[in-house]
Each structure stands twice: as structure tokens, then as C-alpha cells.
Design a protein around this motif. Structure first.
Motif, mmCIF file in Angstrom:
data_model
loop_
_atom_site.group_PDB
_atom_site.id
_atom_site.type_symbol
_atom_site.label_atom_id
_atom_site.label_comp_id
_atom_site.label_asym_id
_atom_site.label_seq_id
_atom_site.Cartn_x
_atom_site.Cartn_y
_atom_site.Cartn_z
ATOM 1 N N GLU A 1 -7.944 -3.987 -0.432
ATOM 2 C CA GLU A 1 -8.704 -3.769 -1.727
ATOM 3 C C GLU A 1 -7.971 -2.568 -2.473
ATOM 4 O OE1 GLU A 1 -10.534 -4.920 -4.728
ATOM 5 O OE2 GLU A 1 -10.785 -6.090 -3.058
ATOM 6 N N ALA A 2 -7.276 -1.706 -1.700
ATOM 7 C CA ALA A 2 -6.771 -0.543 -2.478
ATOM 8 C C ALA A 2 -5.644 -1.064 -3.165
ATOM 9 C CB ALA A 2 -6.436 0.494 -1.352
ATOM 10 N N VAL A 3 -5.011 -1.896 -2.853
ATOM 11 C CA VAL A 3 -3.785 -2.378 -3.531
ATOM 12 C C VAL A 3 -4.247 -2.884 -5.059
ATOM 13 C CG1 VAL A 3 -1.837 -4.139 -3.780
ATOM 14 C CG2 VAL A 3 -2.464 -2.863 -1.591
ATOM 15 N N TYR A 4 -5.276 -3.789 -5.049
ATOM 16 C CA TYR A 4 -5.796 -4.323 -6.169
ATOM 17 C C TYR A 4 -6.346 -3.303 -6.998
ATOM 18 C CZ TYR A 4 -4.939 -8.332 -3.171
ATOM 19 O OH TYR A 4 -4.657 -9.420 -2.506
ATOM 20 N N LEU A 5 -7.145 -2.266 -6.411
ATOM 21 C CA LEU A 5 -7.736 -1.402 -7.334
ATOM 22 C C LEU A 5 -6.881 -0.605 -7.771
ATOM 23 C CD1 LEU A 5 -11.091 -0.615 -5.530
ATOM 24 C CD2 LEU A 5 -11.007 -1.293 -7.898
ATOM 25 N N THR A 6 -5.847 0.009 -7.029
ATOM 26 C CA THR A 6 -4.835 0.821 -7.695
ATOM 27 C C THR A 6 -4.043 0.322 -8.944
ATOM 28 O OG1 THR A 6 -4.405 2.046 -5.391
ATOM 29 C CG2 THR A 6 -2.574 2.017 -7.266
ATOM 30 N N LEU A 7 -3.702 -0.889 -8.773
ATOM 31 C CA LEU A 7 -2.904 -1.526 -9.827
ATOM 32 C C LEU A 7 -3.938 -1.729 -11.147
ATOM 33 C CD1 LEU A 7 -1.123 -4.386 -7.815
ATOM 34 C CD2 LEU A 7 -0.068 -2.615 -9.037
ATOM 35 N N HIS A 8 -5.101 -2.142 -10.947
ATOM 36 C CA HIS A 8 -5.887 -2.172 -11.952
ATOM 37 C C HIS A 8 -6.460 -0.816 -12.746
ATOM 38 C CE1 HIS A 8 -7.385 -6.376 -12.273
ATOM 39 N NE2 HIS A 8 -7.446 -6.465 -11.055
ATOM 40 N N ILE A 9 -6.666 0.168 -11.880
ATOM 41 C CA ILE A 9 -6.991 1.466 -12.580
ATOM 42 C C ILE A 9 -5.707 2.058 -12.967
ATOM 43 C CG2 ILE A 9 -7.331 3.964 -11.719
ATOM 44 C CD1 ILE A 9 -8.766 2.659 -9.289
ATOM 45 N N GLN A 10 -4.401 1.762 -12.635
ATOM 46 C CA GLN A 10 -3.220 2.435 -13.194
ATOM 47 C C GLN A 10 -3.028 1.715 -14.527
ATOM 48 O OE1 GLN A 10 0.044 1.002 -13.951
ATOM 49 N NE2 GLN A 10 0.552 3.266 -14.518
ATOM 50 N N ARG A 11 -3.289 0.509 -14.650
ATOM 51 C CA ARG A 11 -2.913 -0.235 -16.151
ATOM 52 C C ARG A 11 -3.944 0.224 -17.124
ATOM 53 N NH1 ARG A 11 -1.777 -5.681 -13.297
ATOM 54 N NH2 ARG A 11 -3.784 -5.869 -13.340
ATOM 55 N N LEU A 12 -5.076 0.431 -16.463
ATOM 56 C CA LEU A 12 -6.236 0.665 -17.580
ATOM 57 C C LEU A 12 -6.018 2.115 -18.031
ATOM 58 C CD1 LEU A 12 -9.008 0.075 -18.715
ATOM 59 C CD2 LEU A 12 -10.121 1.088 -16.641
ATOM 60 N N VAL A 13 -5.864 3.144 -17.044
ATOM 61 C CA VAL A 13 -5.552 4.555 -17.578
ATOM 62 C C VAL A 13 -4.409 4.793 -18.366
ATOM 63 C CG1 VAL A 13 -5.202 6.849 -16.609
ATOM 64 C CG2 VAL A 13 -6.959 5.301 -15.456
ATOM 65 N N SER A 14 -3.273 4.090 -17.932
ATOM 66 C CA SER A 14 -2.040 4.444 -18.762
ATOM 67 C C SER A 14 -2.411 3.633 -20.136
ATOM 68 C CB SER A 14 -0.768 3.748 -17.984
ATOM 69 O OG SER A 14 -1.135 2.309 -18.080
ATOM 70 N N GLY A 15 -2.848 2.443 -20.339
ATOM 71 C CA GLY A 15 -3.211 2.079 -21.704
ATOM 72 C C GLY A 15 -4.062 3.018 -22.182
ATOM 73 N N LEU B 1 0.696 -1.242 -0.177
ATOM 74 C CA LEU B 1 -0.095 -0.141 -0.169
ATOM 75 C C LEU B 1 0.902 1.252 -0.090
ATOM 76 C CD1 LEU B 1 -2.903 -0.499 2.505
ATOM 77 C CD2 LEU B 1 -3.054 -0.049 0.276
ATOM 78 N N LYS B 2 1.892 1.346 0.808
ATOM 79 C CA LYS B 2 2.756 2.357 0.875
ATOM 80 C C LYS B 2 3.480 2.619 -0.442
ATOM 81 C CE LYS B 2 3.219 1.975 5.967
ATOM 82 N NZ LYS B 2 4.106 1.783 6.957
#
Length: 281
Positions: free
Chosen positions: A262-276, A229-230
Motif C-alpha cells: 500500500e505504501a507504493v500506491y499511497l506514495t505515488l498518489h501523494i506525490q502527484r497530488l502535492v506536486s500539482g 518500494l525501494k
């Protein structure tokens, strides 16, 4: 032997069953000439199912008063085919819920009315097997009734199938699908973009959100992810902050605690999606 309680039509009767109290028996010509109290050999029934809830029994009886016998027969064939496809018994409510839903959907289509489904893509991604089964069911209906069931309706059929497979309330499944759509819209608004619904990262996000909602409902929480998370907070602060906002929305809608992990998984999914999405534009 079972005893007739009520003849619903030539092919369907309510009968007293030695193991299940009351049962709905289905078979070609099964109810013809039968009266309450008459005995029927169980093997003459092609299928039987039990509606244990008294309200559902009444709903099915009233449904048969306005739905054509040929339509009931078609629905019973399709429900039996679904059980074979999934190698699983379906919740008996599908005989009421899906029959009633499809009957009126077909009537609307025959009258020239369209069917809109704003959550179609989310439904297809969340329940791919049910969606494929619904596509095949729609194709058979098209041939049998000479109509074209649109994609939007296929999404609704998928939800009925999923509800019957999982014994989950259809209204709850609808709420979850709407919640996923709302969360995706929040991501789009936060980054001022329109997400490609065919993108692989979008597929991953929707499936993750669906599983996350189910885990929260079942209180089956993910493992602690505090060290990660950090790292993500420092590496992707915008996505990280958005993930917490989405979690608060989930918590409000579900009325249950959403774990910090859940913040970990959501952050990773959002980052991948947005960067793409930003790379494409």
C-alpha cells in the motif's frame, strides 16, 4: 393468500406470509377495514418486503406511529425507484433507516435548521453512482414537499443508499468516510497546503483510499511491490515516509493489517497530488 397480523395504517399491514413468515405488505387502501386474521390476496399488495430482524420490525412499527402515511408512500416509491435504477434489491433496513433519517431531516429543514456535512466531497467521490441517485431523489422530494434539500443532506442519503446496496453497516461506512477525511487532512498538514477538492488527483486519491480501506477490511491484500518500494523511497522520501504514517493510522482505526504494498500506491498518489498543488501556487 396471506393473513393479517397487524394493520399499521390504511396502506401498510404486517401479514403472515407462506414463504417469509412475517412480511410488510404495502398497497393503496390495503389495510382499510382489515382486522387480524383477515386474509388478503397477495396480488392486491403493490409491494412487500421482509424485516427478518425482530428489532427492525419493532422499529418500523414505531416509525409508522409518527410518520405521515403520505411520507411513507413517498419513501416506498423512492426505494422502489432505487432498486430499478441499480437493478438490485436493497437491504430491507433502508425502509427503516432512510425513512426515519429523511423524515426528521425534512422536519429540521421546515423549522429553518441547516444541515452540515463535513464529509460531503469525500462521499461524492467515493460513491458517485449513489450520490447521483441521491441528487435525483432530493429533487423529487423538493417538488413533492415544497422544500429544498441541501447538498449536505444529499451526502447522508448517498451513504444510506450505499449501505443498502452493499449490506454494509451504515456506522462502518461513516467511519470509513471520516477516516479518509482524516488522512487527507494529514497530507495537507504535512505539506502546509490546502488541497483543491475539485482537482483530478484529489479524486484519484480519495477513490484509491476508499478501495484500499475496503480491501483491508476484506483482507484482500495487494500484490508484493518490494522492488518499487525501494525506488520510491529514494525518489520521493518525504511522500514515502508520510505514506507509512498514513498506513499506521489506517491500521489503528481498522484494527487490521495494512499490506506494505500500500505504501507504493499511497506514495505515488501523494506525490502527484502535492506536486500539482505546489505547481499551482
Amino acid at each position: 393468500m396471506v393473513t393479517v397480523i397487524k394493520v399499521l395504517n390504511n396502506n401498510v399491514v404486517i401479514a403472515s406470509h407462506p414463504e417469509h413468515d412475517e412480511a410488510v405488505l404495502i398497497g393503496k387502501g390495503l389495510g382499510f377495514g382489515k382486522k387480524p386474521g383477515d386474509e388478503i390476496a397477495g396480488e392486491h399488495a403493490e409491494k412487500f418486503f421482509v424485516l427478518r430482524d425482530a428489532e427492525e420490525q419493532e422499529q418500523y412499527k414505531s416509525l409508522l406511529a409518527y410518520v405521515d402515511e403520505s411520507f411513507i408512500a413517498l419513501m416506498n416509491e423512492e426505494i422502489e425507484r432505487l432498486e430499478t435504477t441499480f437493478q438490485s434489491s436493497l437491504n430491507e433496513h433502508i425502509h427503516v433507516g432512510l425513512t426515519d433519517h429523511l423524515y426528521f431531516a425534512v422536519k429540521r429543514l421546515q423549522q429553518g435548521h441547516g444541515i452540515k456535512n463535513p464529509f460531503l466531497r469525500e462521499t461524492e467521490l467515493a460513491y458517485p453512482q449513489e450520490y447521483q441517485a441521491a441528487v435525483e431523489l432530493a429533487e423529487r422530494f423538493n417538488k413533492a414537499l415544497g422544500i429544498r434539500i441541501p447538498e449536505g443532506e444529499i451526502g447522508f442519503i448517498s451513504l444510506h443508499i450505499h449501505s443498502a446496496l452493499t449490506n454494509r453497516d451504515l456506522a462502518q461506512i461513516n467511519r470509513h468516510t471520516q477516516l479518509i477525511s482524516e488522512l487527507v487532512e494529514r497530507i495537507e498538514n504535512a505539506f502546509s497546503l490546502s488541497i483543491d477538492r475539485e482537482d483530478l488527483n484529489y479524486l484519484r486519491l480519495v477513490r484509491h483510499l476508499n478501495h484500499a480501506i475496503e480491501r483491508v477490511e476484506q483482507e484482500n491484500y495487494a500484490e508484493n511491490q518490494d522492488p518499487l518500494l525501494k525506488v520510491l523511497q529514494a525518489e520521493y522520501p518525504v511522500c514515502y515516509n508520510l505514506s507509512w504514517k498514513l498506513m499506521k493510522i489506517m491500521q489503528q482505526r481498522l484494527q487490521k493489517k495494512v499490506p506494505d504494498a500500500e505504501a507504493v500506491y499511497l506514495t505515488l498518489h501523494i506525490q502527484r497530488l502535492v506536486s500539482g498543488e505546489q505547481t499551482r501556487t
